[in-house]
Structure formats: C-alpha cells, structure tokens
Design a protein around this motif. Structure first.
Motif, PDB file in Angstrom:
ATOM      1  N   GLU A   6       0.834  -1.212   0.000  1.00 39.48           N
ATOM      2  CA  GLU A   6       0.000   0.000   0.000  1.00 39.48           C
ATOM      3  C   GLU A   6       0.864   1.257   0.000  1.00 39.48           C
ATOM      4  OE1 GLU A   6      -3.277   0.363  -0.403  1.00 39.48           O
ATOM      5  OE2 GLU A   6      -3.341  -1.804  -0.709  1.00 39.48           O
ATOM      6  N   ALA A   7       1.958   1.233   0.744  1.00 43.28           N
ATOM      7  CA  ALA A   7       2.866   2.388   0.791  1.00 43.28           C
ATOM      8  C   ALA A   7       3.479   2.624  -0.592  1.00 43.28           C
ATOM      9  CB  ALA A   7       3.948   2.164   1.834  1.00 43.28           C
ATOM     10  N   ASN A   8       3.842   1.547  -1.264  1.00 40.83           N
ATOM     11  CA  ASN A   8       4.419   1.680  -2.606  1.00 40.83           C
ATOM     12  C   ASN A   8       3.391   2.228  -3.594  1.00 40.83           C
ATOM     13  OD1 ASN A   8       6.996   0.845  -1.993  1.00 40.83           O
ATOM     14  ND2 ASN A   8       6.600  -1.304  -2.491  1.00 40.83           N
ATOM     15  N   LYS A   9       2.149   1.760  -3.481  1.00 39.31           N
ATOM     16  CA  LYS A   9       1.104   2.257  -4.369  1.00 39.31           C
ATOM     17  C   LYS A   9       0.870   3.750  -4.145  1.00 39.31           C
ATOM     18  CE  LYS A   9      -1.504  -2.007  -5.033  1.00 39.31           C
ATOM     19  NZ  LYS A   9      -2.784  -2.697  -4.788  1.00 39.31           N
ATOM     20  N   GLU A  10       0.826   4.160  -2.890  1.00 40.00           N
ATOM     21  CA  GLU A  10       0.615   5.580  -2.583  1.00 40.00           C
ATOM     22  C   GLU A  10       1.796   6.420  -3.064  1.00 40.00           C
ATOM     23  OE1 GLU A  10      -1.144   8.941  -1.761  1.00 40.00           O
ATOM     24  OE2 GLU A  10      -2.122   6.976  -1.634  1.00 40.00           O
ATOM     25  N   ARG A  11       2.995   5.888  -2.887  1.00 38.93           N
ATOM     26  CA  ARG A  11       4.201   6.584  -3.364  1.00 38.93           C
ATOM     27  C   ARG A  11       4.154   6.742  -4.885  1.00 38.93           C
ATOM     28  NH1 ARG A  11       9.278   4.866  -5.151  1.00 38.93           N
ATOM     29  NH2 ARG A  11      10.932   6.367  -4.745  1.00 38.93           N
ATOM     30  N   ASN A  12       3.759   5.685  -5.577  1.00 40.82           N
ATOM     31  CA  ASN A  12       3.660   5.748  -7.034  1.00 40.82           C
ATOM     32  C   ASN A  12       2.594   6.742  -7.485  1.00 40.82           C
ATOM     33  OD1 ASN A  12       5.685   3.877  -7.370  1.00 40.82           O
ATOM     34  ND2 ASN A  12       4.295   2.131  -7.552  1.00 40.82           N
ATOM     35  N   ARG A  13       1.473   6.805  -6.755  1.00 42.42           N
ATOM     36  CA  ARG A  13       0.438   7.787  -7.088  1.00 42.42           C
ATOM     37  C   ARG A  13       0.965   9.210  -6.922  1.00 42.42           C
ATOM     38  NH1 ARG A  13      -3.034   4.322  -3.706  1.00 42.42           N
ATOM     39  NH2 ARG A  13      -4.095   2.904  -5.118  1.00 42.42           N
ATOM     40  N   ALA A  16       3.235  10.047  -9.732  1.00 38.84           N
ATOM     41  CA  ALA A  16       2.455  10.296 -10.943  1.00 38.84           C
ATOM     42  C   ALA A  16       1.832  11.687 -10.906  1.00 38.84           C
ATOM     43  CB  ALA A  16       1.374   9.236 -11.105  1.00 38.84           C
ATOM     44  N   ARG A  17       1.316  12.104  -9.755  1.00 38.78           N
ATOM     45  CA  ARG A  17       0.743  13.454  -9.641  1.00 38.78           C
ATOM     46  C   ARG A  17       1.806  14.526  -9.862  1.00 38.78           C
ATOM     47  NH1 ARG A  17      -2.702  10.962  -5.590  1.00 38.78           N
ATOM     48  NH2 ARG A  17      -1.095  11.242  -4.006  1.00 38.78           N
ATOM     49  N   ASN A  18       2.989  14.304  -9.293  1.00 33.45           N
ATOM     50  CA  ASN A  18       4.073  15.274  -9.474  1.00 33.45           C
ATOM     51  C   ASN A  18       4.508  15.359 -10.937  1.00 33.45           C
ATOM     52  OD1 ASN A  18       4.091  15.866  -6.755  1.00 33.45           O
ATOM     53  ND2 ASN A  18       5.769  14.473  -6.278  1.00 33.45           N
ATOM     54  N   GLN A  23       4.478  18.138 -16.261  1.00 34.23           N
ATOM     55  CA  GLN A  23       4.139  18.092 -17.688  1.00 34.23           C
ATOM     56  C   GLN A  23       3.217  19.247 -18.060  1.00 34.23           C
ATOM     57  OE1 GLN A  23       2.428  14.399 -18.931  1.00 34.23           O
ATOM     58  NE2 GLN A  23       2.744  14.840 -21.095  1.00 34.23           N
ATOM     59  N   VAL A  24       2.247  19.547 -17.203  1.00 38.15           N
ATOM     60  CA  VAL A  24       1.335  20.661 -17.477  1.00 38.15           C
ATOM     61  C   VAL A  24       2.110  21.975 -17.496  1.00 38.15           C
ATOM     62  CG1 VAL A  24      -0.578  21.986 -16.509  1.00 38.15           C
ATOM     63  CG2 VAL A  24      -0.716  19.504 -16.613  1.00 38.15           C
ATOM     64  N   THR A  25       2.998  22.152 -16.521  1.00 40.68           N
ATOM     65  CA  THR A  25       3.802  23.377 -16.468  1.00 40.68           C
ATOM     66  C   THR A  25       4.662  23.513 -17.723  1.00 40.68           C
ATOM     67  OG1 THR A  25       3.874  23.243 -14.064  1.00 40.68           O
ATOM     68  CG2 THR A  25       5.518  24.630 -15.112  1.00 40.68           C
ATOM     69  N   GLY A  26       5.271  22.426 -18.151  1.00 43.31           N
ATOM     70  CA  GLY A  26       6.090  22.454 -19.361  1.00 43.31           C
ATOM     71  C   GLY A  26       5.266  22.765 -20.599  1.00 43.31           C
ATOM     72  N   SER A  27       4.081  22.215 -20.666  1.00 48.59           N
ATOM     73  CA  SER A  27       3.205  22.461 -21.824  1.00 48.59           C
ATOM     74  C   SER A  27       2.778  23.922 -21.883  1.00 48.59           C
ATOM     75  CB  SER A  27       1.966  21.571 -21.755  1.00 48.59           C
ATOM     76  OG  SER A  27       2.332  20.225 -21.858  1.00 48.59           O
ATOM     77  N   VAL A  28       2.462  24.498 -20.737  1.00 45.41           N
ATOM     78  CA  VAL A  28       2.074  25.911 -20.698  1.00 45.41           C
ATOM     79  C   VAL A  28       3.245  26.778 -21.131  1.00 45.41           C
ATOM     80  CG1 VAL A  28       1.430  27.800 -19.151  1.00 45.41           C
ATOM     81  CG2 VAL A  28       0.254  25.605 -18.994  1.00 45.41           C
ATOM     82  N   ARG A  29       4.427  26.436 -20.670  1.00 51.53           N
ATOM     83  CA  ARG A  29       5.621  27.216 -21.020  1.00 51.53           C
ATOM     84  C   ARG A  29       5.867  27.163 -22.522  1.00 51.53           C
ATOM     85  NH1 ARG A  29       9.470  24.851 -17.785  1.00 51.53           N
ATOM     86  NH2 ARG A  29       8.721  26.111 -16.075  1.00 51.53           N
ATOM     87  N   VAL A  30       5.771  25.982 -23.110  1.00 52.52           N
ATOM     88  CA  VAL A  30       5.977  25.830 -24.558  1.00 52.52           C
ATOM     89  C   VAL A  30       4.898  26.588 -25.325  1.00 52.52           C
ATOM     90  CG1 VAL A  30       5.934  24.155 -26.434  1.00 52.52           C
ATOM     91  CG2 VAL A  30       7.243  23.679 -24.372  1.00 52.52           C
ATOM     92  N   SER A  31       3.655  26.501 -24.867  1.00 50.89           N
ATOM     93  CA  SER A  31       2.566  27.209 -25.545  1.00 50.89           C
ATOM     94  C   SER A  31       2.779  28.716 -25.505  1.00 50.89           C
ATOM     95  CB  SER A  31       1.229  26.863 -24.892  1.00 50.89           C
ATOM     96  OG  SER A  31       0.956  25.498 -25.047  1.00 50.89           O
ATOM     97  N   THR A  32       3.234  29.216 -24.376  1.00 47.14           N
ATOM     98  CA  THR A  32       3.481  30.652 -24.249  1.00 47.14           C
ATOM     99  C   THR A  32       4.561  31.100 -25.227  1.00 47.14           C
ATOM    100  OG1 THR A  32       2.862  30.565 -21.926  1.00 47.14           O
ATOM    101  CG2 THR A  32       4.128  32.477 -22.626  1.00 47.14           C
TER     102      THR A  32
END
Length: 54
Positions: A6-13, A16-18, A23-32
C-alpha cells in the motif's frame, strides 16, 4: 507485506501526480513561447507587407 504494498502504491500515485504537474507546467511554457513567436513573426510580416505597399 500489505503495508509495504500500500505504501508503494501511494508513493507511485504521488510520483504520478508530481510528474503530471511538471508536464502541465512544461506544456504551458511551450505554448506561451509558441504564441509569442507567432506574434513576433506576424508583426514582422505585417510590417514588411505594409512597407511594400507604400
């Protein structure tokens, strides 16, 4: 063993969120940068066209 799993699953989640946030920050930067480049090139082309018509 279940706690470790369970700890590994939570760590992986969390990882993934990070990664998604990065990725979103990078996409916004490229779009700008893309929008800025289009505005600059468009301004140059507009100016050249306007000057050629005068």
């Amino acid at each position: 063993m279940t706690n470790t799993s369970e700890a590994n699953k939570e760590r992986n989640r969390e990882i993934a969120r990070n990664e998604e946030a990065k990725q979103v920050t990078g996409s916004v930067r490229v779009s700008t940068w893309a929008v800025a480049a289009v505005v600059i090139v468009g301004g140059i082309l507009f100016t050249l066209g306007w000057l050629s018509l005068r």
